[in-house]
Design a protein around this motif. Structure first.
Motif, PDB file in Angstrom:
ATOM      1  N   LEU A   6      -9.324   1.164  11.800  1.00 51.42           N
ATOM      2  CA  LEU A   6     -10.213   2.287  11.497  1.00 51.42           C
ATOM      3  C   LEU A   6     -10.891   2.069  10.154  1.00 51.42           C
ATOM      4  O   LEU A   6     -10.395   1.361   9.298  1.00 51.42           O
ATOM      5  CB  LEU A   6      -9.414   3.582  11.447  1.00 51.42           C
ATOM      6  CG  LEU A   6      -8.733   3.993  12.741  1.00 51.42           C
ATOM      7  CD1 LEU A   6      -8.035   5.333  12.576  1.00 51.42           C
ATOM      8  CD2 LEU A   6      -9.742   4.044  13.872  1.00 51.42           C
ATOM      9  N   GLY A   7     -12.043   2.720   9.999  1.00 52.63           N
ATOM     10  CA  GLY A   7     -12.723   2.711   8.713  1.00 52.63           C
ATOM     11  C   GLY A   7     -13.425   1.419   8.389  1.00 52.63           C
ATOM     12  O   GLY A   7     -13.902   1.228   7.286  1.00 52.63           O
ATOM     13  N   GLN A   8     -13.504   0.536   9.329  1.00 52.67           N
ATOM     14  CA  GLN A   8     -14.060  -0.774   9.058  1.00 52.67           C
ATOM     15  C   GLN A   8     -15.424  -0.931   9.711  1.00 52.67           C
ATOM     16  O   GLN A   8     -15.641  -0.478  10.816  1.00 52.67           O
ATOM     17  CB  GLN A   8     -13.107  -1.834   9.605  1.00 52.67           C
ATOM     18  CG  GLN A   8     -13.359  -3.209   9.081  1.00 52.67           C
ATOM     19  CD  GLN A   8     -12.169  -4.101   9.347  1.00 52.67           C
ATOM     20  OE1 GLN A   8     -11.070  -3.898   8.846  1.00 52.67           O
ATOM     21  NE2 GLN A   8     -12.368  -5.080  10.197  1.00 52.67           N
ATOM     22  N   ALA A  58      -9.806  12.104   4.791  1.00 52.17           N
ATOM     23  CA  ALA A  58     -11.167  11.586   4.803  1.00 52.17           C
ATOM     24  C   ALA A  58     -11.787  11.748   6.181  1.00 52.17           C
ATOM     25  O   ALA A  58     -12.949  12.149   6.312  1.00 52.17           O
ATOM     26  CB  ALA A  58     -11.178  10.114   4.382  1.00 52.17           C
ATOM     27  N   LEU A 104      -2.134   6.888   0.535  1.00 52.42           N
ATOM     28  CA  LEU A 104      -3.339   6.422   1.220  1.00 52.42           C
ATOM     29  C   LEU A 104      -3.397   6.981   2.629  1.00 52.42           C
ATOM     30  O   LEU A 104      -4.472   7.268   3.164  1.00 52.42           O
ATOM     31  CB  LEU A 104      -3.372   4.899   1.255  1.00 52.42           C
ATOM     32  CG  LEU A 104      -3.690   4.237  -0.078  1.00 52.42           C
ATOM     33  CD1 LEU A 104      -3.492   2.737   0.010  1.00 52.42           C
ATOM     34  CD2 LEU A 104      -5.123   4.543  -0.466  1.00 52.42           C
ATOM     35  N   LEU A 105      -2.220   7.129   3.250  1.00 48.27           N
ATOM     36  CA  LEU A 105      -2.162   7.718   4.583  1.00 48.27           C
ATOM     37  C   LEU A 105      -2.761   9.115   4.566  1.00 48.27           C
ATOM     38  O   LEU A 105      -3.610   9.472   5.380  1.00 48.27           O
ATOM     39  CB  LEU A 105      -0.712   7.829   5.030  1.00 48.27           C
ATOM     40  CG  LEU A 105      -0.138   6.630   5.738  1.00 48.27           C
ATOM     41  CD1 LEU A 105       1.342   6.785   5.899  1.00 48.27           C
ATOM     42  CD2 LEU A 105      -0.797   6.548   7.092  1.00 48.27           C
ATOM     43  N   GLY A 128      -6.527   9.031   3.661  1.00 49.59           N
ATOM     44  CA  GLY A 128      -7.328   8.536   4.763  1.00 49.59           C
ATOM     45  C   GLY A 128      -7.442   9.564   5.870  1.00 49.59           C
ATOM     46  O   GLY A 128      -8.506   9.749   6.468  1.00 49.59           O
ATOM     47  N   ARG A 164      -9.652   3.044   6.169  1.00 53.47           N
ATOM     48  CA  ARG A 164      -9.179   1.697   6.478  1.00 53.47           C
ATOM     49  C   ARG A 164      -7.860   1.420   5.758  1.00 53.47           C
ATOM     50  O   ARG A 164      -6.905   0.922   6.347  1.00 53.47           O
ATOM     51  CB  ARG A 164     -10.237   0.686   6.039  1.00 53.47           C
ATOM     52  CG  ARG A 164      -9.989  -0.715   6.493  1.00 53.47           C
ATOM     53  CD  ARG A 164     -11.213  -1.578   6.219  1.00 53.47           C
ATOM     54  NE  ARG A 164     -11.639  -1.461   4.836  1.00 53.47           N
ATOM     55  CZ  ARG A 164     -11.100  -2.161   3.840  1.00 53.47           C
ATOM     56  NH1 ARG A 164     -10.141  -3.002   4.093  1.00 53.47           N
ATOM     57  NH2 ARG A 164     -11.531  -2.013   2.609  1.00 53.47           N
ATOM     58  N   LEU A 165      -7.813   1.780   4.481  1.00 57.17           N
ATOM     59  CA  LEU A 165      -6.605   1.527   3.707  1.00 57.17           C
ATOM     60  C   LEU A 165      -5.431   2.335   4.251  1.00 57.17           C
ATOM     61  O   LEU A 165      -4.310   1.839   4.335  1.00 57.17           O
ATOM     62  CB  LEU A 165      -6.850   1.856   2.235  1.00 57.17           C
ATOM     63  CG  LEU A 165      -7.803   0.891   1.525  1.00 57.17           C
ATOM     64  CD1 LEU A 165      -8.148   1.394   0.132  1.00 57.17           C
ATOM     65  CD2 LEU A 165      -7.208  -0.496   1.450  1.00 57.17           C
ATOM     66  N   GLY A 166      -5.692   3.580   4.623  1.00 49.86           N
ATOM     67  CA  GLY A 166      -4.626   4.407   5.160  1.00 49.86           C
ATOM     68  C   GLY A 166      -4.112   3.851   6.471  1.00 49.86           C
ATOM     69  O   GLY A 166      -2.904   3.817   6.724  1.00 49.86           O
ATOM     70  N   LEU A 194       0.836  -1.195   0.000  1.00 47.83           N
ATOM     71  CA  LEU A 194       0.000   0.000   0.000  1.00 47.83           C
ATOM     72  C   LEU A 194       0.874   1.250   0.000  1.00 47.83           C
ATOM     73  O   LEU A 194       1.924   1.297   0.624  1.00 47.83           O
ATOM     74  CB  LEU A 194      -0.904   0.004   1.230  1.00 47.83           C
ATOM     75  CG  LEU A 194      -1.950  -1.105   1.271  1.00 47.83           C
ATOM     76  CD1 LEU A 194      -2.767  -1.040   2.554  1.00 47.83           C
ATOM     77  CD2 LEU A 194      -2.862  -1.022   0.065  1.00 47.83           C
ATOM     78  N   LEU A 235     -10.960   4.701   2.455  1.00 49.86           N
ATOM     79  CA  LEU A 235      -9.634   5.309   2.479  1.00 49.86           C
ATOM     80  C   LEU A 235      -9.079   5.305   3.890  1.00 49.86           C
ATOM     81  O   LEU A 235      -7.874   5.175   4.108  1.00 49.86           O
ATOM     82  CB  LEU A 235      -9.699   6.738   1.939  1.00 49.86           C
ATOM     83  CG  LEU A 235      -9.866   6.849   0.436  1.00 49.86           C
ATOM     84  CD1 LEU A 235     -10.121   8.280   0.026  1.00 49.86           C
ATOM     85  CD2 LEU A 235      -8.627   6.322  -0.266  1.00 49.86           C
TER      86      LEU A 235
END
Lengths: 267, 267
Positions: free
Chosen positions: A138-140, A85, A78-79, A82, B80-82, A74, B78
């Motif tokens: 996170l984000g899940q 975001a 993306l960091l 994210g 989660r990926l980040g 990755l 994003l």
DNA sequence: GACACGCGTTCTGTGATGCCGAACAGACGG
DNA sequence: CCGTCTGTTCGGCATCACAGAACGCGTGTC
């Protein structure tokens, strides 16, 4: 895998969808990354296709080549994306200060989840000072029935909606203490409503104890939940009440922030 | 006009490159998001194309529709990926090439430390060519007040935080040159800020001289520090300035790497 | 109230382009 | 020195992404 493919979506760009699937694939692959061949068979495309996709993504910083030009992991962009975001999701941004306060007040790992159709999605996390770090991605989308944040959110829905949601989501059993039936769950939610906070008493993972409370947006809708997490050992039973009140109080604080300091929580 | 044009990359998927550019565009747009028309003119494509791209990205969770089906913001996937990207990316791994360059440029032992709440933790080490090897354990929390990397990190914190940290960490005396008071330390940090690098002039061990400079992550937070170490005998005083500039320059290089190296295409 | 203008959406034709497959080049390991 | 992994290259066909025009809809303006 989590994503069911296409809801009869017209207007869909094949290569972009494949690129997104590739990101997921690489994310699942872990730190060692993926080679072109693995990507190709993971996506079910030709190697040359996988190569083009990965090169393009790497050029955009969404992937990065680990060795010199061989395997891909990755990317660091993306960091940044994210991070943006969560900032641009106003709840995340507004909630972060409250989250820090909650973490400091309790000394525990605090998290903030938003309510997405009854499911909790964790946006922010603030680690407590303790030696133990919790696996808290996170984000899940997490499960509603066995997490403190999830149950705090469910407790704000009416019984019919809860039944329907659980019908769809199921109630996976994680530990001996995981609730097994909707009736049990509904009863637990009623208790949560009365005291103002929900518990996860080793229902998702053994030895882990969580307390959660919902917060609301300017329309009075449940926007999400705050929760704190710690080892069950470190949470004396007599402190649960105080802990719950603290989480509830912080959630209320966030509610007033989100609602422009107008309205209070709907009970 | 074609703002994001590439370095003659043969294998490149147009639609994926556009999708990635769209993500950047939306990221720059801020919390209110972008509509189809804005995307279209931002990318220089037809509205229908922008629609297809955004729908596809939204379906993958990389974008999300803010209002019902109108404007798009960055998606929660994003997040989660980040999060995964940061887990899977060790700073040490990214810093290793820079560390090699630094070691080669200076001929000294170079080390990389991450910043853990003000304490330096050394992750990587590259030995210089010289005959002397230094005791430099990896993965260990070192003292902030008497190491070059530690002081480089401290120099990025405000005075109150430094005082609090030193209060907690103490200032063990290792040599006659070890700084003894917080005031002395703060003064030294101020000097470090001005020249861009911190020194350890026999403060931890007699005869050992170190130079350190901080590097930063994509949020601009101090992520850690690089340092070089050698025998004091082998470091003529007149070279200190040049040495410091070299360490500082390499730390800056690492900063640009860590911050996502976007916009690297310059035609 | 009517009109014009902005938005997001739909649809269809067309030619650029993404895709495959087969061939190529190194790197290992038997 | 082969067999079998890699990652890479290339050419050609059919696909699929793309543009552009037209549609429906809500807004704001005389």
């Amino acid at each position: 895998m989590p994503n069911i493919e296409h809801t009869e979506d017209r207007y869909r760009v094949q290569s972009v969808a494949r690129a997104a699937a590739l990101l997921e694939l690489v994310a699942d692959a872990g730190p060692q990354g993926l080679g072109v061949t693995e990507m190709a068979q993971g996506l079910g495309v030709a190697k040359s296709t996988a190569l083009s996709l990965s090169r393009t993504l790497a050029h955009a910083g969404l992937l990065r080549s680990l060795d010199v030009g061989a395997r891909y992991g990755l990317g660091l962009n993306l960091l940044r994306l994210g991070d943006l975001a969560s900032q641009q999701t106003s709840i995340g941004e507004l909630g972060l200060p409250v989250l820090h306060q909650l973490s400091q007040a309790t000394g525990m790992t605090a998290r903030l989840a938003i309510n997405e159709n009854g499911y909790p999605i964790f946006l922010e996390r603030v680690d407590g000072g303790g030696p133990v770090r919790f696996h808290a991605p996170l984000g899940q989308r997490e499960e509603p029935h066995c997490t403190a944040a999830g149950k705090a959110i469910l407790a704000q829905m009416d019984e019919a909606s809860v039944r329907q949601l659980i019908e769809e989501a199921g109630m996976r059993v994680h530990t001996p203490k995981t609730l097994r039936s909707v009736e049990e769950l509904l009863h637990d939610l009623e208790r949560a409503r009365q005291v103002g906070f929900a518990l996860d008493d080793e229902e998702e993972a053994e030895g882990v104890f969580c307390v959660g409370a919902a917060f609301f947006d300017h329309q009075g809708r449940c926007a999400g939940a705050l929760s704190v997490t710690d080892l069950k050992l470190d949470v004396p039973l007599r402190e649960v009440q105080a802990l719950g009140q603290s989480v509830h109080a912080h959630a209320e604080r966030l509610t007033t922030i989100l609602s422009g300091s107008r309205r209070m929580a709907r009970r």
